[in-house]
Design a protein around this motif. Structure first.
Motif, PDB file in Angstrom:
ATOM      1  N   VAL A  67      36.708  44.928 -39.422  1.00  0.00           N
ATOM      2  CA  VAL A  67      36.580  44.677 -40.863  1.00  0.00           C
ATOM      3  C   VAL A  67      35.132  44.871 -41.313  1.00  0.00           C
ATOM      4  N   PHE A  68      34.202  44.413 -40.493  1.00  0.00           N
ATOM      5  CA  PHE A  68      32.777  44.557 -40.820  1.00  0.00           C
ATOM      6  C   PHE A  68      32.406  46.033 -40.954  1.00  0.00           C
ATOM      7  N   LEU A  69      32.823  46.850 -40.003  1.00  0.00           N
ATOM      8  CA  LEU A  69      32.481  48.274 -40.046  1.00  0.00           C
ATOM      9  C   LEU A  69      33.135  48.969 -41.235  1.00  0.00           C
ATOM     10  N   LEU A  70      34.410  48.680 -41.457  1.00  0.00           N
ATOM     11  CA  LEU A  70      35.117  49.294 -42.579  1.00  0.00           C
ATOM     12  C   LEU A  70      34.459  48.914 -43.902  1.00  0.00           C
ATOM     13  N   LEU A  71      34.152  47.637 -44.043  1.00  0.00           N
ATOM     14  CA  LEU A  71      33.529  47.147 -45.265  1.00  0.00           C
ATOM     15  C   LEU A  71      32.134  47.746 -45.442  1.00  0.00           C
ATOM     16  N   SER A  72      31.373  47.836 -44.360  1.00  0.00           N
ATOM     17  CA  SER A  72      30.013  48.371 -44.441  1.00  0.00           C
ATOM     18  C   SER A  72      30.021  49.841 -44.851  1.00  0.00           C
ATOM     19  N   ILE A  73      30.965  50.604 -44.317  1.00  0.00           N
ATOM     20  CA  ILE A  73      31.049  52.024 -44.675  1.00  0.00           C
ATOM     21  C   ILE A  73      31.378  52.177 -46.161  1.00  0.00           C
ATOM     22  N   PHE A  74      32.345  51.401 -46.628  1.00  0.00           N
ATOM     23  CA  PHE A  74      32.746  51.504 -48.026  1.00  0.00           C
ATOM     24  C   PHE A  74      31.601  51.058 -48.935  1.00  0.00           C
ATOM     25  N   LYS A  75      30.925  49.983 -48.565  1.00  0.00           N
ATOM     26  CA  LYS A  75      29.793  49.513 -49.359  1.00  0.00           C
ATOM     27  C   LYS A  75      28.656  50.539 -49.353  1.00  0.00           C
ATOM     28  N   GLY A  76      28.466  51.204 -48.222  1.00  0.00           N
ATOM     29  CA  GLY A  76      27.435  52.235 -48.156  1.00  0.00           C
ATOM     30  C   GLY A  76      27.730  53.395 -49.092  1.00  0.00           C
ATOM     31  N   VAL A  77      28.999  53.802 -49.161  1.00  0.00           N
ATOM     32  CA  VAL A  77      29.382  54.876 -50.081  1.00  0.00           C
ATOM     33  C   VAL A  77      29.149  54.451 -51.529  1.00  0.00           C
ATOM     34  N   LEU A  78      29.522  53.210 -51.835  1.00  0.00           N
ATOM     35  CA  LEU A  78      29.303  52.708 -53.193  1.00  0.00           C
ATOM     36  C   LEU A  78      27.811  52.656 -53.523  1.00  0.00           C
ATOM     37  N   ALA A  79      26.990  52.186 -52.573  1.00  0.00           N
ATOM     38  CA  ALA A  79      25.554  52.107 -52.807  1.00  0.00           C
ATOM     39  C   ALA A  79      24.955  53.477 -53.059  1.00  0.00           C
ATOM     40  N   TRP A  80      25.542  54.497 -52.493  1.00  0.00           N
ATOM     41  CA  TRP A  80      25.051  55.865 -52.662  1.00  0.00           C
ATOM     42  C   TRP A  80      25.533  56.482 -53.968  1.00  0.00           C
ATOM     43  N   ARG A  81      26.786  56.161 -54.370  1.00  0.00           N
ATOM     44  CA  ARG A  81      27.410  56.843 -55.501  1.00  0.00           C
ATOM     45  C   ARG A  81      27.247  56.129 -56.836  1.00  0.00           C
ATOM     46  N   LEU A  82      27.220  54.811 -56.829  1.00  0.00           N
ATOM     47  CA  LEU A  82      27.282  54.038 -58.058  1.00  0.00           C
ATOM     48  C   LEU A  82      25.970  54.141 -58.834  1.00  0.00           C
ATOM     49  N   GLN A  83      26.079  54.412 -60.136  1.00  0.00           N
ATOM     50  CA  GLN A  83      24.895  54.427 -60.975  1.00  0.00           C
ATOM     51  C   GLN A  83      24.297  53.019 -61.044  1.00  0.00           C
ATOM     52  N   PRO A  84      23.018  52.919 -61.327  1.00  0.00           N
ATOM     53  CA  PRO A  84      22.372  51.593 -61.327  1.00  0.00           C
ATOM     54  C   PRO A  84      22.963  50.649 -62.372  1.00  0.00           C
ATOM     55  N   PHE A  85      23.138  49.412 -61.985  1.00  0.00           N
ATOM     56  CA  PHE A  85      23.449  48.335 -62.906  1.00  0.00           C
ATOM     57  C   PHE A  85      22.191  48.064 -63.739  1.00  0.00           C
ATOM     58  N   VAL A  86      22.363  47.529 -64.952  1.00  0.00           N
ATOM     59  CA  VAL A  86      21.205  47.396 -65.845  1.00  0.00           C
ATOM     60  C   VAL A  86      20.095  46.540 -65.224  1.00  0.00           C
ATOM     61  N   ASP A  87      20.463  45.442 -64.565  1.00  0.00           N
ATOM     62  CA  ASP A  87      19.433  44.605 -63.939  1.00  0.00           C
ATOM     63  C   ASP A  87      18.735  45.349 -62.806  1.00  0.00           C
ATOM     64  N   GLU A  88      19.494  46.124 -62.046  1.00  0.00           N
ATOM     65  CA  GLU A  88      18.882  46.914 -60.977  1.00  0.00           C
ATOM     66  C   GLU A  88      17.822  47.858 -61.533  1.00  0.00           C
ATOM     67  N   ALA A  89      18.156  48.511 -62.638  1.00  0.00           N
ATOM     68  CA  ALA A  89      17.217  49.465 -63.224  1.00  0.00           C
ATOM     69  C   ALA A  89      15.930  48.764 -63.643  1.00  0.00           C
ATOM     70  N   PHE A  90      16.048  47.546 -64.181  1.00  0.00           N
ATOM     71  CA  PHE A  90      14.836  46.830 -64.568  1.00  0.00           C
ATOM     72  C   PHE A  90      14.048  46.404 -63.337  1.00  0.00           C
ATOM     73  N   TYR A  91      14.727  45.969 -62.274  1.00  0.00           N
ATOM     74  CA  TYR A  91      14.012  45.640 -61.037  1.00  0.00           C
ATOM     75  C   TYR A  91      13.316  46.875 -60.476  1.00  0.00           C
ATOM     76  N   TRP A  92      13.949  48.053 -60.668  1.00  0.00           N
ATOM     77  CA  TRP A  92      13.309  49.292 -60.239  1.00  0.00           C
ATOM     78  C   TRP A  92      12.030  49.522 -61.042  1.00  0.00           C
ATOM     79  N   GLN A  93      12.092  49.252 -62.366  1.00  0.00           N
ATOM     80  CA  GLN A  93      10.867  49.374 -63.160  1.00  0.00           C
ATOM     81  C   GLN A  93       9.784  48.434 -62.639  1.00  0.00           C
ATOM     82  N   GLU A  94      10.189  47.226 -62.272  1.00  0.00           N
ATOM     83  CA  GLU A  94       9.215  46.280 -61.716  1.00  0.00           C
ATOM     84  C   GLU A  94       8.621  46.815 -60.421  1.00  0.00           C
TER      85      GLU A  94
END
Length: 530
Positions: free
Chosen positions: A22-49
């Motif tokens: 389950v850990f490996l399956l979940l990690s792979i799926f989360k990794g794909v999401l982290a690569w594909r998903l556009q930034p959330f608004v708070d993430e973008a502001f933390y990036w500015q910081e």
């Protein structure tokens, strides 16, 4: 006896295999999401910081921004570069929880079961997809639990070093980092056996190291004249009783899924009853702090923002307690299976929603519903359109709120100057002071570009619907000579973004001439039907 030992060993291997799978399956799926998903608004502001490294910011301590800067320094600009450190931390804490449960109860099978249960908790299972402070904060809380157990059960100094580092990590991540420190202190003073440890150097070493985590907060608040402290402790909290907060248990039941939530509360009660044992005392302390104190604070504190994730670190050790209790009593296994199954369903739905948000067509399918991921999408298209407009070539961009500015800044990798109008959203989220410090607010715009032409970009759905017309109508009180240039109807109109050519007034008193405002507003209504 040999058969029993073989059976136990076999069960341990099976549960370990399930956890790892389950850990490996979940990690792979989360990794794909982290690569594909556009930034959330708070993430973008933390990036500015992260592009303005400092001891702290008007909304948070510095660690989130520092991690993003590290991520992009090693992996380049983009969602993956920003998120991979958080993904690693989100992958690490389940193993720490397993290690704690195994050492605290001497039961490897229950430890793997506890780790599996934590992976299935919807809020816990999705940690690491986004570059948000709750990821290092949860890691720090779990690390502190593990270190406290080792420090209480072993006569060695290094667990105290580890505890101090974990608490410092929490302080450097969020103001909620105070909760792991409070629970650790409560655990250390509420039992005679633990109180004796204060005669040695270990606890004081942990206190000293934890205090080092407060240094960035002290420096940044000194530099900002207490702006961050004022926002987190005063401005965002009414500090008066509001009855709607009595619904917090219902929110938590939805966040954990109802059956598992009930079982975890039962485990907290059982841990308190057995608090004369070190492991149970530690778990009970953690549960009281994160579940009990946050409930009480929630009755008087912030009632406008999402806070269902606040007690999450309190549930994780309770999962270890629950696994042990079910094994000891040989009962409630059916309820536990049902609870974990429902939690797995909730986790799957949450990941599926993120998958749709990350997909090319998914946001369009969700348009028109409350599930539309408005805080994830539309920014790339807006930045592309702003760059394409020939009349806007070389002009500064002005966004109507900090969220749009942050996302446009991320989409262009900081290559274009972007200013922010003084939208009430900026102050509501504690970002107004920070934008002013960067000289990107409305005051800086008028000081640096008085009389200059600019491109105004407006996210027409950023403010609440009841406030929308008033905010859009106020734009001509901030800039002059507004001319509608383009309007993107993204995702079947669910994400409308408008572009205007405008001019910064030389004299702010001239801006907002009543006749001009009426004329501009009439044209706006006639053009867009709003």
């Amino acid at each position: 006896m040999a058969t029993d030992e073989g059976s136990v060993a076999g069960a341990e291997k099976r549960w370990r295999a399930v956890f790892v799978a389950v850990f490996l399956l979940l990690s792979i799926f989360k990794g794909v999401l982290a690569w594909r998903l556009q930034p959330f608004v708070d993430e973008a502001f933390y990036w500015q910081e992260s592009r303005h490294l400092a001891w702290g910011y008007s909304d948070l301590p510095p660690l989130t921004a520092w991690l993003i800067r590290l991520g992009e320094a090693l992996a380049g600009h983009g969602p993956w570069g920003m998120r991979w450190p958080f993904l690693l931390l989100g992958m690490a804490w389940p193993w720490l929880l397993v290690a704690f449960a195994r050492r605290a109860f001497g039961d490897a099978r229950a430890a793997w079961q506890a780790g599996l249960g934590c992976l299935l908790l919807p809020l816990a299972g999705t940690l690491g997809v986004l570059a948000l402070p709750d990821v290092p904060l949860t890691f720090a809380a779990v690390l502190a639990i593990y270190a406290q157990w080792r420090a209480a059960s072993e006569n060695r100094l290094w667990p105290w070093w580890l505890l101090g580092a974990a608490l410092a990590l929490g302080f450097m991540t969020h103001y909620r980092g105070a909760m792991p420190a409070l629970t650790a202190l409560f655990f250390g003073i509420t039992d005679a056996r633990r109180r004796r440890l204060w005669r040695g150097a270990g606890p004081w070493l942990a206190v000293l190291l934890a205090a080092l985590g407060l240094v960035p907060l002290v420096i940044s608040n000194w530099q900002q004249r207490g702006a961050s402290l004022a926002f987190q402790l005063v401005e965002r909290n009414p500090w008066r009783f509001h009855a709607d907060a009595l619904a917090q248990p219902l929110e938590q039941a939805l966040a954990c899924t109802p059956v598992l939530y009930g079982l975890l509360l039962w485990a907290a009660w059982q841990a308190w009853r057995r608090r004369h044992e070190t492991a149970w005392h530690l778990i009970a302390t953690q549960a009281i702090g994160f579940l009990g104190l946050y409930f009480v604070l929630g009755l008087f504190a912030d009632d406008l923002r999402f806070r269902a994730h606040w007690p999450l670190p309190g549930y994780l050790p309770l999962m270890a307690a629950l696994a042990v209790l079910v094994r000891e009593r040989g009962a409630m296994r059916g309820a536990l299976v049902a609870g974990c199954g429902l939690a797995a369903l909730g986790l799957s739905l949450g990941l599926a929603w993120l998958g749709l948000a990350a997909g090319e067509h998914g946001p369009g399918w969700l348009a028109g519903s409350k599930l539309f991921p408005s805080h994830f999408v539309g920014w790339r298209e807006a930045a592309r359109e702003a760059t394409r407009l020939p009349e806007a070539a070389g002009l500064p961009w002005v966004a109507d709120n900090f969220m749009l500015a942050a996302e446009l800044d991320f989409a262009t990798a900081g290559r274009h100057p972007i200013y922010v109008l003084d939208n009430p959203l900026n102050a509501k989220h504690g970002r107004a002071v920070q934008v002013a410090l960067w000289r990107r607010d409305e005051t800086a715009l008028r000081a640096e570009h008085a009389g200059d032409a600019v491109l105004l970009i407006v996210d027409e759905t950023a403010v609440r619907e009841r406030d929308r017309l008033a905010w859009l109508g106020s734009l001509c009180a901030r800039l002059v000579e507004l001319r509608p240039r383009e309007r993107l109807e993204l995702f079947a109109g669910a994400k409308p973004i408008a572009f205007y050519l405008a001019r910064v007034p030389v004299n702010p008193l001239v801006a907002g001439d009543p006749a001009a405002c009426v004329a501009w507003r009439a044209a706006h209504v006639a053009r867009y039907g709003q």
